[in-house]
Design an enzyme around this catalytic site. Structure first.
Site, PDB file in Angstrom:
ATOM      1  N   HIS A  90       0.870  -1.171   0.000  1.00  0.00           N
ATOM      2  CA  HIS A  90       0.000   0.000   0.000  1.00  0.00           C
ATOM      3  C   HIS A  90       0.906   1.220   0.000  1.00  0.00           C
ATOM      4  O   HIS A  90       1.716   1.392   0.904  1.00  0.00           O
ATOM      5  CB  HIS A  90      -0.924  -0.004   1.225  1.00  0.00           C
ATOM      6  CG  HIS A  90      -1.971  -1.074   1.168  1.00  0.00           C
ATOM      7  ND1 HIS A  90      -2.407  -1.764   2.276  1.00  0.00           N
ATOM      8  CD2 HIS A  90      -2.669  -1.576   0.112  1.00  0.00           C
ATOM      9  CE1 HIS A  90      -3.337  -2.643   1.903  1.00  0.00           C
ATOM     10  NE2 HIS A  90      -3.510  -2.546   0.605  1.00  0.00           N
ATOM     11  N   GLU A 310       1.815  -5.616  10.501  1.00  0.00           N
ATOM     12  CA  GLU A 310       1.345  -4.226  10.657  1.00  0.00           C
ATOM     13  C   GLU A 310       2.285  -3.565  11.654  1.00  0.00           C
ATOM     14  O   GLU A 310       2.381  -4.012  12.801  1.00  0.00           O
ATOM     15  CB  GLU A 310      -0.090  -4.213  11.185  1.00  0.00           C
ATOM     16  CG  GLU A 310      -1.095  -4.966  10.329  1.00  0.00           C
ATOM     17  CD  GLU A 310      -1.473  -4.223   9.060  1.00  0.00           C
ATOM     18  OE1 GLU A 310      -1.110  -3.039   8.939  1.00  0.00           O
ATOM     19  OE2 GLU A 310      -2.131  -4.831   8.198  1.00  0.00           O
TER      20      GLU A 310
END
Length: 448
Positions: A90, A310
C-alpha cells in the site's frame, strides 16, 4: 602518563558521538530515485554478497527492484532456503519501505564488520528484499507528506487498485477442495489470470514462479500486530462478524507471528493504536475477512509461508520517528528470517541419484503438502516434534519415514524413490475444473 591517555579516550568518545549523529542522519523518507540510489549504494558497498534485479515495472514504468543477499548472489544453492520481505504494497504505508532499506544497509555493514550472526545468515540463506511493491502509490502519498496524508491517498497503485485485493482468489477453491478431498497445495490459477491482475501483482506472481520461496513477510501499516493466514473467512455469508480461519499449519503460523511480535520492542504487549491483540498476533479472518490477499495466495499457490506485519499506527510517520522504529523492529526482522531454518529439509532422488523436481512432501496430520524445487531439494517448516513424512512423485513408489524435529537447525532427511513397476497404478489426484465464483470481498477496508 595519565594525561597522554585522555586525548585518545576523548577522541574515541567523539567518534562514537559522530557515529550516532551519522546514524541518525541516515534516517529519511526515500522518494523513488533516492530509494534506487540507496539500494545500488548497498550493492556497490557489498558486491560479493548483494545483487540488485528487477522483477518488472509498475503501471507508470518504475522498476520493482529487489536486493538479494547471498554468499553466491544470483545462484540457488541446493538446501539453501529462499526468503523474501515485501514492503510498501500500500503506497501510503511507508514504514516497511524505510525499514527494508535500512535492513539492507545493516546486513551489508554488519557482514563487512564481521558480525558472526549476520555472516552465518547470509551464508546459509538467500534473502530477497523488495522495499516497494507500489512505487507509484508511494509517490502520490509522499507528495502530500506525513502531515497531510489521508487514510487512502496513495494506498492503491496508479490505477487506484488495492494490490492486496488483487491476487487470484484461491481460497474459494481451497475451501471447496477441503470438502471434496481435493488438492491441498499449489492450486491452479484461473484461466486468463494475467489479464485479471495489475502489473505489480503480475510481477510478484512471476517472481514467486521463478524462486522457490519458503518463508516471507509482507510489511504494512495502520496497526501494530503480526497477522497470519487465512485472511479470508470460510463462510462467505459473514457480514460484520469475525470468524477465525485456521490453515492446516495454524500452530506453525502462530509461532511465526509470535517470533516477530516478541522480537519487536512493543508489539507483543498487545495494546497498540487503541486495539488489543493478545501477544500482538491475530488470525486474518479473525480480525476481518479479506479476499484476494497476498499472504493466502503465497500459501495456496507456492511453498511459501507468509505473514502480514502491521508495524505502525501512523501509516506515514514523520522521519524523526524512524530511528526509534528501526530499533524497535531490528531484532524482529533478523530473528524472523532465521525461522526459515527450522523443520526438515533434504533432497529427493531417484534410484540413480538423480534429483526429482516437484516431488510432493506430505506430513501425516497436516493437510498441506510442499514440493521439491528444480534441484530436487525440499524444505518443510515444522514445529519441534516427531512426524511421519512421505515423499511421492508420479512414476515412483512413495517412501515414508519418521523424523524428529528439534528446536534448532532443520533436520536433514533425504528420500530415495524407486521407479514404480509398470503394473503399479497410481490414483490420479482430484483436480476439479469447476469454476467457482468467489464470494464478494468484504467491504471493510482495514490496514491490510
Amino acid at each position: 602518563m595519565q594525561h597522554r591517555g585522555v586525548l585518545p579516550w576523548f577522541a574515541s568518545v567523539l567518534l562514537g558521538l559522530m557515529g550516532l549523529l551519522v546514524l541518525g542522519s541516515e534516517f529519511q523518507h526515500h522518494r523513488y530515485e533516492e530509494m534506487v540510489r540507496a539500494l545500488f549504494a548497498v550493492q556497490n558497498q557489498c558486491p560479493y554478497i548483494a545483487r540488485i534485479y528487477s522483477i518488472g515495472r509498475s503501471v507508470e514504468g518504475r522498476h520493482l527492484y529487489v536486493l538479494e543477499f547471498s554468499d553466491n548472489p544470483g545462484i540457488h544453492e541446493a538446501l539453501e532456503p529462499e526468503f523474501k520481505y515485501v514492503g510498501n504494497m500500500h503506497g501510503n504505508e511507508v514504514l516497511g519501505r524505510e525499514l527494508l532499506i535500512k535492513l539492507s544497509q545493516f546486513l551489508c555493514e554488519e557482514y563487512l564488520a564481521g558480525n558472526q550472526r549476520i555472516m552465518r545468515l547470509i551464508h546459509d540463506t538467500r534473502i530477497h528484499i523488495l522495499p516497494s511493491m507500489n512505487p507509484d502509490g508511494y509517490e502520490v502519498a509522499a507528495r502530500q507528506g506525513p502531515e497531510f496524508n489521508g487514510y487512502l491517498v496513495g494506498r492503491g497503485n496508479a490505477k487506484e487498485i488495492d494490490l492486496n485485493r488483487n491476487f487470484p482468489d484461491l481460497n474459494a477453491l481451497m475451501y471447496y477442495y477441503e470438502k471434496t478431498n481435493g488438492r491441498n497445495h499449489h492450486l491452479p490459477l484461473p484461466d486468463n489470470w494475467e489479464q485479471q491482475v495489475e502489473p505489480e501483482t503480475l510481477a510478484v506472481i512471476k517472481w514467486m514462479q521463478n524462486y522457490n520461496f519458503i518463508l516471507s513477510a509482507n510489511l504494512h501499516g495502520g496497526a501494530v500486530v503480526a497477522n497470519y493466514p487465512f485472511d479470508k473467512s470460510r463462510d462467505p455469508r459473514i457480514r460484520g462478524r469475525t470468524m477465525y480461519a485456521a490453515t492446516p499449519d495454524d500452530k506453525l503460523f502462530r509461532q511465526l507471528a509470535r517470533t516477530y511480535s516478541y522480537g519487536h520492542s512493543w508489539m507483543h504487549k498487545g495494546w497498540n493504536c487503541g486495539d488489543f491483540f493478545d501477544e500482538g498476533i491475530t488470525n486474518g479472518a479473525g480480525w476481518y475477512s479479506l479476499s484476494k490477499g497476498m499472504q493466502d495466495f503465497n500459501y495456496l499457490y507456492s511453498n511459501c509461508f507468509e505473514i502480514t506485519l502491521e508495524l505502525s499506527c501512523d501509516k506515514f510517520p514523520s522521519a524523526s520517528t524512524l530511528p526509534r522504529e528501526w530499533l524497535g523492529n531490528r531484532e524482529a526482522l533478523i530473528s524472523y528470517i532465521e525461522q526459515v531454518h527450522h523443520g526438515i529439509k533434504g533432497m529427493v532422488y531417484d534410484e540413480n541419484n538423480n534429483p526429482i523436481r516437484n516431488a510432493e512432501i506430505s506430513v501425516t496430520g497436516i493437510q498441506h503438502d510442499v514440493t521439491s524445487g528444480v534441484d530436487g531439494d525440499y524444505f518443510r517448516l515444522l514445529l519441534p516434534g516427531t512426524y511421519t513424512v512421505t515423499a511421492s512423485s508420479p512414476g515412483y513408489l512413495p517412501f515414508t519415514s519418521t523424523v524428529t524435529v528439534g528446536p534448532a537447525e532443520a533436520t536433514q532427511m533425504n528420500f530415495y524413490l524407486k521407479s514404480a513397476p509398470k503394473h503399479h497404478h497410481k490414483v490420479k489426484p482430484h483436480n476439479s475444473k469447476r469454476n467457482l465464483s468467489s464470494p464478494k470481498a468484504s467491504s471493510k477496508l482495514g490496514p491490510r
